[in-house]
Design a protein around this motif. Structure first.
Motif, PDB file in Angstrom:
ATOM      1  N   GLY A  56       1.064 -13.950   6.484  1.00  0.00           N
ATOM      2  CA  GLY A  56       0.837 -13.961   5.064  1.00  0.00           C
ATOM      3  C   GLY A  56       1.618 -12.029   5.215  1.00  0.00           C
ATOM      4  O   GLY A  56       1.930 -11.809   4.445  1.00  0.00           O
ATOM      5  N   VAL A  57       0.730 -10.924   5.932  1.00  0.00           N
ATOM      6  CA  VAL A  57       0.772  -9.806   5.322  1.00  0.00           C
ATOM      7  C   VAL A  57       1.877  -8.926   6.771  1.00  0.00           C
ATOM      8  O   VAL A  57       2.924  -8.446   6.575  1.00  0.00           O
ATOM      9  N   ALA A  58       2.634 -10.113   7.583  1.00  0.00           N
ATOM     10  CA  ALA A  58       2.951  -9.794   8.578  1.00  0.00           C
ATOM     11  C   ALA A  58       4.501 -10.232   8.147  1.00  0.00           C
ATOM     12  O   ALA A  58       5.592  -9.570   8.043  1.00  0.00           O
ATOM     13  N   ALA A  59       4.682 -11.232   7.323  1.00  0.00           N
ATOM     14  CA  ALA A  59       5.448 -11.484   6.819  1.00  0.00           C
ATOM     15  C   ALA A  59       5.797 -10.073   5.291  1.00  0.00           C
ATOM     16  O   ALA A  59       7.183 -10.117   5.206  1.00  0.00           O
ATOM     17  N   TRP A  60       5.488  -9.771   4.762  1.00  0.00           N
ATOM     18  CA  TRP A  60       5.229  -8.479   3.780  1.00  0.00           C
ATOM     19  C   TRP A  60       5.315  -7.638   4.457  1.00  0.00           C
ATOM     20  O   TRP A  60       6.178  -6.879   3.888  1.00  0.00           O
ATOM     21  N   LEU A  61       5.010  -7.704   5.321  1.00  0.00           N
ATOM     22  CA  LEU A  61       5.195  -6.100   6.618  1.00  0.00           C
ATOM     23  C   LEU A  61       6.823  -5.791   7.069  1.00  0.00           C
ATOM     24  O   LEU A  61       7.825  -5.233   6.588  1.00  0.00           O
ATOM     25  N   THR A  62       7.520  -6.994   6.826  1.00  0.00           N
ATOM     26  CA  THR A  62       8.695  -7.265   7.947  1.00  0.00           C
ATOM     27  C   THR A  62       9.926  -6.690   6.588  1.00  0.00           C
ATOM     28  O   THR A  62      10.625  -6.249   6.849  1.00  0.00           O
ATOM     29  N   VAL A  63       9.462  -7.884   5.306  1.00  0.00           N
ATOM     30  CA  VAL A  63       9.900  -7.180   4.095  1.00  0.00           C
ATOM     31  C   VAL A  63      10.271  -5.996   3.679  1.00  0.00           C
ATOM     32  O   VAL A  63      10.838  -5.287   3.020  1.00  0.00           O
ATOM     33  N   VAL A  64       8.767  -5.000   3.349  1.00  0.00           N
ATOM     34  CA  VAL A  64       9.055  -4.508   3.169  1.00  0.00           C
ATOM     35  C   VAL A  64       9.396  -2.610   3.770  1.00  0.00           C
ATOM     36  O   VAL A  64      10.396  -2.044   3.882  1.00  0.00           O
ATOM     37  N   GLU A  65       8.990  -2.697   4.928  1.00  0.00           N
ATOM     38  CA  GLU A  65      10.149  -2.322   6.414  1.00  0.00           C
ATOM     39  C   GLU A  65      11.715  -2.339   6.301  1.00  0.00           C
ATOM     40  O   GLU A  65      12.472  -1.374   6.265  1.00  0.00           O
ATOM     41  N   ALA A  66      12.013  -3.727   5.962  1.00  0.00           N
ATOM     42  CA  ALA A  66      13.584  -3.346   5.675  1.00  0.00           C
ATOM     43  C   ALA A  66      14.152  -2.953   4.428  1.00  0.00           C
ATOM     44  O   ALA A  66      15.096  -1.744   4.017  1.00  0.00           O
ATOM     45  N   ILE A  97       1.956   8.417   6.697  1.00  0.00           N
ATOM     46  CA  ILE A  97       1.418   8.179   7.395  1.00  0.00           C
ATOM     47  C   ILE A  97       1.472   8.035   9.129  1.00  0.00           C
ATOM     48  O   ILE A  97       2.972   7.679   8.735  1.00  0.00           O
ATOM     49  N   LEU A  98       1.181   9.259   9.887  1.00  0.00           N
ATOM     50  CA  LEU A  98       1.233   9.323  10.889  1.00  0.00           C
ATOM     51  C   LEU A  98       0.316   9.052  12.167  1.00  0.00           C
ATOM     52  O   LEU A  98      -0.875   9.103  11.429  1.00  0.00           O
ATOM     53  N   PRO A  99       0.756   7.787  12.989  1.00  0.00           N
ATOM     54  CA  PRO A  99      -0.487   7.564  13.762  1.00  0.00           C
ATOM     55  C   PRO A  99      -1.269   9.433  14.341  1.00  0.00           C
ATOM     56  O   PRO A  99      -1.223   9.718  14.109  1.00  0.00           O
ATOM     57  N   PRO A 100      -3.003   8.687  14.479  1.00  0.00           N
ATOM     58  CA  PRO A 100      -3.634   9.647  14.128  1.00  0.00           C
ATOM     59  C   PRO A 100      -3.689  10.426  15.513  1.00  0.00           C
ATOM     60  O   PRO A 100      -2.617  10.310  16.991  1.00  0.00           O
ATOM     61  N   VAL A 101      -4.149  11.119  15.594  1.00  0.00           N
ATOM     62  CA  VAL A 101      -3.353  13.118  16.670  1.00  0.00           C
ATOM     63  C   VAL A 101      -3.829  11.729  17.549  1.00  0.00           C
ATOM     64  O   VAL A 101      -3.953  12.261  19.028  1.00  0.00           O
ATOM     65  N   ALA A 121       1.977   4.826  -7.973  1.00  0.00           N
ATOM     66  CA  ALA A 121       4.110   3.595  -8.331  1.00  0.00           C
ATOM     67  C   ALA A 121       3.346   2.894  -6.495  1.00  0.00           C
ATOM     68  O   ALA A 121       4.626   2.069  -6.719  1.00  0.00           O
ATOM     69  N   GLU A 122       2.926   2.854  -5.389  1.00  0.00           N
ATOM     70  CA  GLU A 122       2.908   2.071  -4.810  1.00  0.00           C
ATOM     71  C   GLU A 122       1.807   0.395  -5.128  1.00  0.00           C
ATOM     72  O   GLU A 122       2.425  -0.019  -4.825  1.00  0.00           O
ATOM     73  N   GLY A 123       1.291   1.079  -6.187  1.00  0.00           N
ATOM     74  CA  GLY A 123       0.517  -0.298  -6.587  1.00  0.00           C
ATOM     75  C   GLY A 123       1.693  -1.269  -7.219  1.00  0.00           C
ATOM     76  O   GLY A 123       1.757  -2.161  -7.582  1.00  0.00           O
ATOM     77  N   GLN A 124       2.121  -0.234  -7.832  1.00  0.00           N
ATOM     78  CA  GLN A 124       3.500  -1.831  -8.889  1.00  0.00           C
ATOM     79  C   GLN A 124       4.548  -1.593  -7.792  1.00  0.00           C
ATOM     80  O   GLN A 124       4.458  -2.484  -8.244  1.00  0.00           O
ATOM     81  N   ILE A 125       4.466  -0.715  -6.842  1.00  0.00           N
ATOM     82  CA  ILE A 125       5.582  -1.997  -5.722  1.00  0.00           C
ATOM     83  C   ILE A 125       4.813  -2.858  -5.174  1.00  0.00           C
ATOM     84  O   ILE A 125       4.981  -4.914  -5.394  1.00  0.00           O
ATOM     85  N   MET A 126       3.566  -2.891  -5.059  1.00  0.00           N
ATOM     86  CA  MET A 126       2.575  -4.338  -4.534  1.00  0.00           C
ATOM     87  C   MET A 126       2.017  -5.024  -5.247  1.00  0.00           C
ATOM     88  O   MET A 126       2.819  -6.323  -4.914  1.00  0.00           O
ATOM     89  N   ARG A 156       7.580   3.571   2.551  1.00  0.00           N
ATOM     90  CA  ARG A 156       7.036   3.869   3.802  1.00  0.00           C
ATOM     91  C   ARG A 156       5.735   3.535   3.912  1.00  0.00           C
ATOM     92  O   ARG A 156       5.141   3.702   4.965  1.00  0.00           O
ATOM     93  N   LEU A 157       5.245   4.627   3.308  1.00  0.00           N
ATOM     94  CA  LEU A 157       3.403   4.345   2.629  1.00  0.00           C
ATOM     95  C   LEU A 157       2.742   3.514   2.455  1.00  0.00           C
ATOM     96  O   LEU A 157       1.968   3.000   2.735  1.00  0.00           O
ATOM     97  N   VAL A 158       3.980   2.184   1.389  1.00  0.00           N
ATOM     98  CA  VAL A 158       3.216   0.894   1.770  1.00  0.00           C
ATOM     99  C   VAL A 158       2.975   0.155   2.832  1.00  0.00           C
ATOM    100  O   VAL A 158       2.241  -0.582   3.943  1.00  0.00           O
ATOM    101  N   PHE A 159       4.309   0.052   3.687  1.00  0.00           N
ATOM    102  CA  PHE A 159       4.037  -0.270   5.154  1.00  0.00           C
ATOM    103  C   PHE A 159       2.790   0.540   6.224  1.00  0.00           C
ATOM    104  O   PHE A 159       2.084  -0.373   6.153  1.00  0.00           O
ATOM    105  N   GLU A 160       2.817   1.795   6.189  1.00  0.00           N
ATOM    106  CA  GLU A 160       1.830   1.807   6.359  1.00  0.00           C
ATOM    107  C   GLU A 160      -0.101   2.184   6.623  1.00  0.00           C
ATOM    108  O   GLU A 160      -0.513   1.588   7.082  1.00  0.00           O
ATOM    109  N   PHE A 161       0.232   1.523   4.739  1.00  0.00           N
ATOM    110  CA  PHE A 161      -1.088   1.069   4.646  1.00  0.00           C
ATOM    111  C   PHE A 161      -1.363  -0.028   5.038  1.00  0.00           C
ATOM    112  O   PHE A 161      -2.143  -0.537   5.183  1.00  0.00           O
TER     113      PHE A 161
END
Length: 470
Positions: A29-39, A440-444, A213-218, A50-55
């Motif tokens: 379910g989350v994989a499908a959600w990530l695809t929609v959000v990234e699109a 959010i970027l990957p940790p250093v 803002a992110e909470g409303q999107i979710m 982007r914030l929601v996706f990385e989270f």
């Protein structure tokens, strides 16, 4: 045959698969959600997506890992506890499970690394493509598992050679009508799990007045998806019931709590099945509805459990109650999704803190529905492992002792409990941290040969901080 070893083996497999199923269901379910959000992020350019996706990518990473760890064990159980099942059905089941490795696992392993470490190294369209491939991989995993399980529920496309079930028609196995009602049913259940968990997370942030803002999107996207998915799930659930009615009549009678033939048949809404007297105590029934559900007729004859020898009947109480819990969860989810979607559409949902609390506390419902659905399917199939061909008692490893089975059960319970506590604690920490206030970027210190480094560590700096609503 050691009956105690048989019981312990059944308990062990029931425990491990029940524990495991919650993680792939969530990750699909989350994989499908990530695809929609990234699109949406690629189309609109809104940093909030982007914030929601990385989270949620971090959440997905932890859940995916837990699913892999808890799933590996079951392949070994086929050999240690159920060697006769492996011997007799291996030419079919072994191939199907291999297909899962060659397709689903290959996609997930190839493209998940790009999601974790490759955003800055690949083009945006290819990153979206990689996200979709991970989604496809998780769905293909469910596809092959459901083909395998559907063959055990309704075996087709085989011949018997020297006591072994050998495939003679792969098209009949893969394209069995049973597969194509059960696979969508399971896939929709996973999407609903993702949708409700996302919506519940959004409701939690709005209640805490954090990451608004992110909470409303979710919240809104989760509710809108659930409002569409629940009716589709109920439809495929009905189709699944039709196959059970036609191919597994003893299971259908146990689910209905129907002991004797009835024409027309009533529908037992609630009761206490009593196997000793072959009746339901305190039954609440609706006349004729049983015939309408079973055969879409007002006067059809529906058979009862007494038409089958006692040794061929499944335990009644578990499928009877599990089915009603599953349906009840579905109806509650439908109500919450529709009411929440309406209030979200008219921009009033943030004012209803009661509804936000109900949505937040609804996140266990899809997990409960999935578990009780599988209890209905698997316990209702008893006393068969491969329906009509191989009994569960005959599928067990012949020389397995109760001592060996009890030791492995104890070890698995301990290990899985530790994994569960660790996983839930870590997920709770991620949820409390929430989406970061900047991209959010990957940790250093994140490196591909240490995948968990992407989850925890100091973030790389960015030249610009974005607000959540940008």
């Amino acid at each position: 045959m050691d009956l105690t070893a048989l019981l312990l083996s059944r308990l062990q497999f029931a425990f491990t698969i029940s524990f495991h199923i919650i993680f792939p269901s969530f990750s699909i379910g989350v994989a499908a959600w990530l695809t929609v959000v990234e699109a949406l992020h690629l189309i609109t350019g809104r940093p909030a997506y982007r914030l929601v996706f990385e989270f949620w990518l971090k959440i997905f990473g932890v859940v995916f890992g837990l699913g892999v760890v808890t799933g590996v064990v079951m392949a070994f159980e086929f050999g240690t506890n159920w060697s006769e099942l492996s011997r007799t059905s291996g030419p079919i089941q072994g191939v199907l499970l291999s297909y899962e490795t060659f397709t689903a696992f290959a996609l997930e392993a190839s493209f998940f690394g790009i999601l974790l470490f490759g955003r800055s190294r690949v083009a945006p369209w290819f990153y979206l493509f990689s996200t979709a491939m991970v989604w496809l991989g998780t769905s293909l995993s469910a596809f092959w598992i459901m083909i395998n399980n559907s063959w055990m529920q309704a075996p087709v496309g085989y011949t018997v050679e020297n006591g072994v079930y050998v495939p003679n028609d792969w098209a009949a196995i893969v394209f069995s009508p049973v597969v194509w009602v059960r696979f969508p049913h399971m896939l929709l259940a996973s999407y609903l799990t993702g949708a409700f968990c996302v919506a519940a997370t959004g409701a939690w942030y709005l209640l805490r007045r954090e990451f608004t803002a992110e909470g409303q999107i979710m919240l809104r996207m989760g509710l809108y998806l659930a409002a569409i998915l629940v009716p589709a799930q109920l439809f495929f659930g009905h189709l699944t019931g039709d196959y059970v009615h036609d191919r597994q009549p003893a299971k259908f009678a146990a689910i209905e709590g129907r002991w004797h033939d009835e024409q027309p048949a009533s529908e037992v809404l609630f009761g206490l099945p009593d196997s000793a007297t072959e009746t339901n105590r305190y039954a609440i029934s609706i006349p004729v509805l049983g015939s309408l559900i079973g055969s879409l007729s007002f006067d059809s004859k529906e058979i009862g459990l007494t038409d089958f020898p006692p040794r061929d009947r499944p335990p009644v109480a578990i499928p009877f109650f599990a089915f009603r819990v599953m349906v009840g969860c579905g109806l509650v989810m439908l109500l919450l999704a529709w009411v929440g979607s309406y209030l979200s559409f008219v921009r009033r949902i943030e004012r209803s803190r009661l509804l936000l609390r109900l949505i937040f506390f609804s996140f266990p419902l899809p997990f409960v529905a999935i578990l009780t659905g599988w209890f209905t399917a698997e316990v209702g199939r008893q006393p068969w492992t491969v329906y009509g061909l191989l009994r569960t008692a005959d599928a067990m490893t012949p020389f397995l002792t109760a001592r060996a089975a009890s030791i492995s059960l104890f070890v698995f319970c301990g290990l899985y409990s530790f994994i569960f506590v660790f996983g839930i604690y870590y997920l709770h920490q991620l949820f409390r941290a929430g989406p970061a206030g900047r991209l959010i970027l990957p940790p250093v210190a994140a490196v591909p040969n240490r995948p968990m480094s992407v989850i925890h560590g100091p973030l790389a700096s960015t030249p610009h901080r974005f607000t959540a609503g940008e």
